[in-house]
Design an enzyme around this catalytic site. Sequence first.
Site, PDB file in Angstrom:
ATOM      1  N   LYS A  73      -7.373  -6.573  -8.014  1.00  0.00           N
ATOM      2  CA  LYS A  73      -7.799  -7.237  -6.783  1.00  0.00           C
ATOM      3  C   LYS A  73      -9.291  -7.547  -6.739  1.00  0.00           C
ATOM      4  O   LYS A  73      -9.693  -8.525  -6.094  1.00  0.00           O
ATOM      5  CB  LYS A  73      -7.418  -6.379  -5.562  1.00  0.00           C
ATOM      6  CG  LYS A  73      -5.922  -6.354  -5.287  1.00  0.00           C
ATOM      7  CD  LYS A  73      -5.627  -5.596  -4.009  1.00  0.00           C
ATOM      8  CE  LYS A  73      -4.151  -5.640  -3.671  1.00  0.00           C
ATOM      9  NZ  LYS A  73      -3.870  -4.976  -2.372  1.00  0.00           N
ATOM     10  N   ASP A 109      -3.815  -9.086   2.895  1.00  0.00           N
ATOM     11  CA  ASP A 109      -3.526  -7.701   3.289  1.00  0.00           C
ATOM     12  C   ASP A 109      -4.094  -7.403   4.680  1.00  0.00           C
ATOM     13  O   ASP A 109      -3.505  -6.630   5.444  1.00  0.00           O
ATOM     14  CB  ASP A 109      -4.114  -6.719   2.287  1.00  0.00           C
ATOM     15  CG  ASP A 109      -3.329  -6.653   0.992  1.00  0.00           C
ATOM     16  OD1 ASP A 109      -2.127  -6.954   1.021  1.00  0.00           O
ATOM     17  OD2 ASP A 109      -3.921  -6.303  -0.049  1.00  0.00           O
TER      18      ASP A 109
END
Length: 297
Positions: A73, A109
């Site tokens: 990420k 997210d």
Amino acid sequence: MSIEISGKTRLIALFGDPVSHSKSPAMQNASFRALGLDYVYLAFRVPAGCAEEAVRSARTLGMPGFNVTMPLKQEVMGCLDGLDLSAELCGAVNTVVNKEGFLTGYNTDAAGAVYAVRKMGVDIPAAKAVILGLGGAGKAVFAGLASAGCRSFTLAIRDPEKAGEPGSRAYEHAAFAEKMRSRFAGLCCRIIDINDPGAVGPAIREADLLINATNLGMGKNEGISPVKDSSCFHSGLNVMDAVYDPAETEFLRSARAAGVKNAVNGLDMLLGQGIEAFRLFTGEEMPPDTARQALGL
């Protein structure tokens, strides 16, 4: 309806390690079928250090987009052409969109965390939140809730006494908290030691929202809870575990055993981030009932 794979079918991928446990392929593919979209979503194991190769493959294959999960990420950020504000704020990317060869990174997210907390019925602007862990998931939860109006945070991290040591994880976490304070007016946050029950317990007793954003409870850490003394749980507490596999973690079990009525795992957070990623990939709205069924919700 079913979709046949053809020469026109477009590929969207998930890159990360591990990915075999991921429920994203089931959720995304069920939604493609429901809307009659000619896409397929597949997961590929890509270990740390290989983000550049994965991004190059996406460019070469002309993928309309892809998701990334741990441990890529942050690594993937340096391989992209641009970053959305959500990714800049969180310091991590989990969704990449390809627009005519220009790759932009997003972090859905944060939106997923807000979706899940709202579904719990929590009044986010009025909430007193405790976040356990400030890695990728913790930062996304923090950024999402702050963007949605929450202004009271307690952040439980490891070794907070090292916050003044450049290069340490605690220093990075403290810098992130300071960035959030400067970004959101009126935001108050304090940092405590996640391994100190004398600090964690009182913070939880005063909170009405508790989120585990550590990896305790999953994989090799299954059966371990980040909260050692469950006496701090109370009936007015809303509890979410970002972990969704296993569906019932020790953290959730101990919360429910202590009288917490509203305790959920991370599947709604996964659904919420997937809804946003689906919209970015296709321009269409994911059918939530189809996606929830695919996730077993």
